[in-house]
Design an enzyme around this catalytic site. Structure first.
Site, PDB file in Angstrom:
ATOM      1  N   GLU A  11     -24.884  16.521 -35.400  1.00 33.39           N
ATOM      2  CA  GLU A  11     -23.490  16.502 -35.637  1.00 33.39           C
ATOM      3  C   GLU A  11     -22.805  17.930 -35.386  1.00 33.39           C
ATOM      4  O   GLU A  11     -21.667  17.692 -35.196  1.00 33.39           O
ATOM      5  CB  GLU A  11     -23.269  16.204 -37.130  1.00 33.39           C
ATOM      6  CG  GLU A  11     -23.960  14.715 -37.654  1.00 33.39           C
ATOM      7  CD  GLU A  11     -24.123  14.509 -38.986  1.00 33.39           C
ATOM      8  OE1 GLU A  11     -23.708  13.317 -39.308  1.00 33.39           O
ATOM      9  OE2 GLU A  11     -24.560  15.285 -39.770  1.00 33.39           O
ATOM     10  N   GLY A  77     -22.378   4.892 -42.666  1.00 32.74           N
ATOM     11  CA  GLY A  77     -22.674   3.773 -42.662  1.00 32.74           C
ATOM     12  C   GLY A  77     -21.395   3.031 -43.260  1.00 32.74           C
ATOM     13  O   GLY A  77     -20.724   3.375 -44.016  1.00 32.74           O
ATOM     14  N   ILE A 151     -29.093   3.746 -46.870  1.00 31.92           N
ATOM     15  CA  ILE A 151     -28.972   2.313 -47.163  1.00 31.92           C
ATOM     16  C   ILE A 151     -29.067   1.247 -45.929  1.00 31.92           C
ATOM     17  O   ILE A 151     -27.923   1.632 -45.219  1.00 31.92           O
ATOM     18  CB  ILE A 151     -27.456   2.214 -47.849  1.00 31.92           C
ATOM     19  CG1 ILE A 151     -27.487   3.140 -49.199  1.00 31.92           C
ATOM     20  CG2 ILE A 151     -27.301   0.766 -48.277  1.00 31.92           C
ATOM     21  CD1 ILE A 151     -28.357   2.741 -50.008  1.00 31.92           C
ATOM     22  N   MET A 171     -24.970  10.541 -47.252  1.00 31.19           N
ATOM     23  CA  MET A 171     -25.938  11.299 -48.023  1.00 31.19           C
ATOM     24  C   MET A 171     -25.547  12.534 -48.431  1.00 31.19           C
ATOM     25  O   MET A 171     -26.514  13.437 -49.081  1.00 31.19           O
ATOM     26  CB  MET A 171     -27.248  11.348 -47.420  1.00 31.19           C
ATOM     27  CG  MET A 171     -27.805   9.742 -46.932  1.00 31.19           C
ATOM     28  SD  MET A 171     -29.429   9.791 -46.098  1.00 31.19           S
ATOM     29  CE  MET A 171     -30.666  10.426 -47.330  1.00 31.19           C
ATOM     30  N   GLU A 172     -24.217  13.092 -48.248  1.00 33.88           N
ATOM     31  CA  GLU A 172     -23.884  14.321 -48.740  1.00 33.88           C
ATOM     32  C   GLU A 172     -22.545  14.564 -49.416  1.00 33.88           C
ATOM     33  O   GLU A 172     -22.602  15.479 -50.229  1.00 33.88           O
ATOM     34  CB  GLU A 172     -24.015  15.232 -47.512  1.00 33.88           C
ATOM     35  CG  GLU A 172     -25.458  15.458 -46.631  1.00 33.88           C
ATOM     36  CD  GLU A 172     -25.673  14.315 -45.722  1.00 33.88           C
ATOM     37  OE1 GLU A 172     -27.017  14.031 -45.545  1.00 33.88           O
ATOM     38  OE2 GLU A 172     -24.769  13.483 -45.295  1.00 33.88           O
ATOM     39  N   ASP A 195     -23.557   3.096 -38.320  1.00 35.95           N
ATOM     40  CA  ASP A 195     -24.216   1.770 -38.480  1.00 35.95           C
ATOM     41  C   ASP A 195     -23.660   1.116 -39.694  1.00 35.95           C
ATOM     42  O   ASP A 195     -22.479   1.323 -40.044  1.00 35.95           O
ATOM     43  CB  ASP A 195     -25.715   2.363 -38.820  1.00 35.95           C
ATOM     44  CG  ASP A 195     -25.682   2.953 -40.177  1.00 35.95           C
ATOM     45  OD1 ASP A 195     -25.627   2.669 -41.401  1.00 35.95           O
ATOM     46  OD2 ASP A 195     -25.669   4.203 -40.107  1.00 35.95           O
TER      47      ASP A 195
END
Length: 227
Positions: A11, A77, A151, A171-172, A195
């Site tokens: 990223e 996601g 997930i 996740m952050e 995703d």
């Protein structure tokens, strides 16, 4: 000083290619890139995946490198049905979906002496809207939920949507939102969809990580030009 934060190397690398790196500092088992872009001083880093790593890196950027704003770029996601791989979304608020003290009567995501949602900076979000309009890019907005879980379950995805009204998941950001809110530092989070957070999400993530990261990075660079 503006802090540019990503979770993963993939990223951050597209952003590093666009800035002039002046110095690389090894600190806290990580690398912090001091750079310049369009007359602005930057500190850049990828934190590694997860809320603890992200909050640690954001805190270092603010406390050690004196970052006055934190901009987060990366992938997420999709939860909203109208989000497709490659779409861009900015966070209006962040939340930590994996905090569960409901046994004590608290609502999901709540920690005593804290709060469930952390607001992102409206001025930076307004700038993002203007950039998107100029570039004729479709830019979504919504609550982005974070947890130390990748997930890939429709059931869990739907629970997060129903519980937090979230549009995307990663996740952050929830942890970085907590840090920046506590330290009164403006926070902006931009995510490109990689995703669908359901069965098969891992395959989609691996396939589209690099391209989705480039989409997010390119937009962030355009924002920096206007700041």
């Amino acid at each position: 000083m503006i802090g540019i934060l990503c979770a993963m190397r993939e990223e951050l690398e597209p952003i590093l290619k666009e800035v002039e790196i002046k110095e690389v500092i090894d600190y806290a088992k990580n690398k912090f890139y001091l750079a310049e872009f369009n007359g602005k001083s930057l500190v850049l880093a990828y934190s590694k995946i997860g809320k603890v790593n992200a909050s640690l890196t954001a805190t270092i950027m603010i406390e050690k490198f004196k970052a006055k704003k934190i901009l987060f770029s990366g992938v997420a996601g999709a939860i909203d049905k109208d989000l497709r791989i490659g779409d861009l979304i900015i966070a209006t608020k962040t939340v930590q979906h994996d905090i569960d003290l409901t046994v004590f009567g608290y609502e999901p995501g709540f920690i005593p002496e804290s709060k469930v949602y952390f607001e992102c900076d409206e001025e930076l979000n307004r700038l993002a809207r203007n950039v998107a309009k100029k570039l004729d890019i479709k830019l979504k907005e919504g609550i982005i939920a974070s947890g130390d879980q990748f997930i890939h379950s429709k059931e869990r995805k739907n629970w997060i949507k129903e519980t937090f009204n979230a549009s995307a998941i990663e996740m952050e950001g929830g942890a970085v939102g907590c840090v920046t809110s506590t330290l009164d530092v403006p926070f902006f989070m931009l995510r490109s969809i990689s995703d669908t957070a359901e069965e098969g999400a891992g395959v989609d993530f691996d396939e589209f990580l690099e391209e989705s990261s480039k989409v997010s990075a390119k937009f962030l660079i355009e924002m920096l030009k206007k700041m």
